[in-house]
Design a protein around this motif. Sequence first.
Motif, mmCIF file in Angstrom:
data_model
loop_
_atom_site.group_PDB
_atom_site.id
_atom_site.type_symbol
_atom_site.label_atom_id
_atom_site.label_comp_id
_atom_site.label_asym_id
_atom_site.label_seq_id
_atom_site.Cartn_x
_atom_site.Cartn_y
_atom_site.Cartn_z
ATOM 1 N N GLU A 93 0.821 -1.209 0.000
ATOM 2 C CA GLU A 93 0.000 0.000 0.000
ATOM 3 C C GLU A 93 0.860 1.267 0.000
ATOM 4 O OE1 GLU A 93 -2.989 -0.138 -0.741
ATOM 5 O OE2 GLU A 93 -3.361 -2.264 -0.368
ATOM 6 N N VAL A 94 1.980 1.245 0.733
ATOM 7 C CA VAL A 94 2.835 2.429 0.711
ATOM 8 C C VAL A 94 3.458 2.592 -0.669
ATOM 9 C CG1 VAL A 94 5.125 1.525 1.381
ATOM 10 C CG2 VAL A 94 4.368 3.736 2.243
ATOM 11 N N GLY A 95 3.584 1.492 -1.398
ATOM 12 C CA GLY A 95 4.090 1.580 -2.765
ATOM 13 C C GLY A 95 3.219 2.450 -3.647
ATOM 14 N N HIS A 96 1.909 2.424 -3.443
ATOM 15 C CA HIS A 96 1.018 3.273 -4.231
ATOM 16 C C HIS A 96 1.349 4.751 -4.006
ATOM 17 C CE1 HIS A 96 -1.579 0.228 -5.901
ATOM 18 N NE2 HIS A 96 -1.846 -0.288 -4.710
ATOM 19 N N TRP A 97 1.665 5.096 -2.764
ATOM 20 C CA TRP A 97 2.010 6.497 -2.495
ATOM 21 C C TRP A 97 3.349 6.854 -3.125
ATOM 22 C CZ3 TRP A 97 5.528 9.022 1.166
ATOM 23 C CH2 TRP A 97 5.331 10.408 1.201
ATOM 24 N N HIS A 141 4.882 -10.798 -14.793
ATOM 25 C CA HIS A 141 4.480 -10.190 -13.527
ATOM 26 C C HIS A 141 4.980 -11.004 -12.343
ATOM 27 C CE1 HIS A 141 1.517 -8.775 -16.536
ATOM 28 N NE2 HIS A 141 1.599 -7.634 -15.864
ATOM 29 N N ILE A 142 5.107 -10.353 -11.203
ATOM 30 C CA ILE A 142 5.579 -11.013 -9.993
ATOM 31 C C ILE A 142 4.475 -11.816 -9.324
ATOM 32 C CG2 ILE A 142 5.088 -9.040 -8.470
ATOM 33 C CD1 ILE A 142 8.101 -11.458 -8.263
ATOM 34 N N SER A 143 3.219 -11.475 -9.590
ATOM 35 C CA SER A 143 2.081 -12.175 -8.999
ATOM 36 C C SER A 143 0.876 -12.023 -9.909
ATOM 37 C CB SER A 143 1.748 -11.604 -7.614
ATOM 38 O OG SER A 143 1.249 -10.276 -7.731
ATOM 39 N N ALA A 144 -0.155 -12.824 -9.642
ATOM 40 C CA ALA A 144 -1.384 -12.715 -10.421
ATOM 41 C C ALA A 144 -2.029 -11.341 -10.232
ATOM 42 C CB ALA A 144 -2.358 -13.820 -10.021
ATOM 43 N N TYR A 145 -1.998 -10.836 -9.007
ATOM 44 C CA TYR A 145 -2.614 -9.538 -8.734
ATOM 45 C C TYR A 145 -1.884 -8.419 -9.458
ATOM 46 C CZ TYR A 145 -4.972 -5.882 -6.043
ATOM 47 O OH TYR A 145 -5.723 -4.794 -5.677
ATOM 48 N N GLU A 198 3.026 -4.161 -6.220
ATOM 49 C CA GLU A 198 3.526 -5.497 -5.924
ATOM 50 C C GLU A 198 5.044 -5.545 -6.042
ATOM 51 O OE1 GLU A 198 1.275 -8.988 -5.551
ATOM 52 O OE2 GLU A 198 1.198 -7.222 -4.254
ATOM 53 N N CYS A 199 5.582 -4.930 -7.081
ATOM 54 C CA CYS A 199 7.035 -4.920 -7.267
ATOM 55 C C CYS A 199 7.721 -4.060 -6.204
ATOM 56 C CB CYS A 199 7.388 -4.423 -8.670
ATOM 57 S SG CYS A 199 7.062 -5.618 -9.987
ATOM 58 N N LYS A 241 11.679 -4.418 -13.968
ATOM 59 C CA LYS A 241 10.792 -3.557 -13.186
ATOM 60 C C LYS A 241 11.410 -3.248 -11.821
ATOM 61 C CE LYS A 241 6.639 -5.408 -15.411
ATOM 62 N NZ LYS A 241 5.450 -6.278 -15.268
ATOM 63 N N LEU A 242 11.981 -4.257 -11.199
ATOM 64 C CA LEU A 242 12.646 -4.038 -9.917
ATOM 65 C C LEU A 242 13.843 -3.109 -10.080
ATOM 66 C CD1 LEU A 242 12.522 -7.710 -8.582
ATOM 67 C CD2 LEU A 242 11.250 -5.773 -7.649
ATOM 68 N N GLY A 243 14.531 -3.245 -11.205
ATOM 69 C CA GLY A 243 15.661 -2.356 -11.473
ATOM 70 C C GLY A 243 15.221 -0.912 -11.626
ATOM 71 N N PHE A 244 14.065 -0.700 -12.233
ATOM 72 C CA PHE A 244 13.527 0.664 -12.357
ATOM 73 C C PHE A 244 13.188 1.224 -10.980
ATOM 74 C CE2 PHE A 244 9.720 3.417 -12.833
ATOM 75 C CZ PHE A 244 10.307 4.454 -13.547
ATOM 76 N N ILE A 245 12.593 0.411 -10.128
ATOM 77 C CA ILE A 245 12.275 0.853 -8.774
ATOM 78 C C ILE A 245 13.558 1.209 -8.027
ATOM 79 C CG2 ILE A 245 11.410 0.061 -6.520
ATOM 80 C CD1 ILE A 245 9.246 -1.477 -8.098
#
Length: 343
Positions: free
Chosen positions: A179-183, A229-233, A244-245, A327-331
Amino acid sequence: MRLFACQKCGNLLHFENTVCERCGSSLGFLPEAGRLSAFTPDGLAMLDGKPRKACLNVAEDACNWFLPEAEAENFCPACRLNAVVPDLSVAGNLPLWRRMEAAKRRLIYTLDRLRLPHQASALRFSFLADLDGEPPTMTGHEDGHITIALAEADDAEREARRTRLNEPFRTLLGHMRHEVGHWYFIVLVQEAGRTAEFRALFGDESTDYAAALQAHYAKPPNDDWRGNHISAYAAAHPHEDWAECFAHYLHMVDSLEMAASFGLSISPVLDRHGVLETELDFSPYRAGMEAILQAWTPLTIAMNAMNRCMGTPDLYPFVLSAPVARKLGFIHEVVHHRPDTGH
């Protein structure tokens, strides 16, 4: 996360400890130092010899963080993010809230290690219990306001939800990191002018979010998401893919720091000399993403193998594909090279 040592007797300490089991010294975490400290009987932190005062939630056994005695705030940096806490006069709410706060402190520790902003003026948490006759509380995020259903702190209820939703992994700390990832999408991508780069990896986040989630939950379980993707969600919508990432990235750096703190040496990787060994002797908070990824795979193999020895499910039920690694590298990039956005 890392290990700590008692300044009085040298005993091994963990992040949540409040009393040294060897010498009996009171303990508290000093967020400005990022260290756990023993205290003298008159309230001086043995780490630096300075007086400290307890966060007000220490009295509820819901915190173990301490502030400088002259600090104007009475709540620590983690607890002051609370917008709403559950009604503690209701039976059963207090132990669940304590678990919420324990998970949040771990979240804030990692954010601090990454030097990510989390001012109470921009980021806040509401921990809400379900009320009779009212719809169940939904965990989610809206413009820096994170709501977590108190029921998620109940292990049996959380496991029931995990099974019902066909998820391989569901934890209280994972919820908070997601959830904090969304922010942090707002802070690290949107406000930083990196939306085009984001879309090249995650997709167009401007597509209808509500419709995407409705479509996701309407579909029967499938494996279409695997690989990208890392997960179905994560496949439901680019915003969820990012969250998720982002949560996964926090899982990685926190776990790798703890592995290094223990001095773990694992050996499923063959190097050019024919030696099977990986030394986890670096800080994931200062390392490049390639080093993090190279260390992460053998560590997770070891973690899963140990869990199987105890007859428990794999601790790490994920596979890092090349698209997910990018994607993780971008983060990693936007976390470590961010402009000052005022947060």
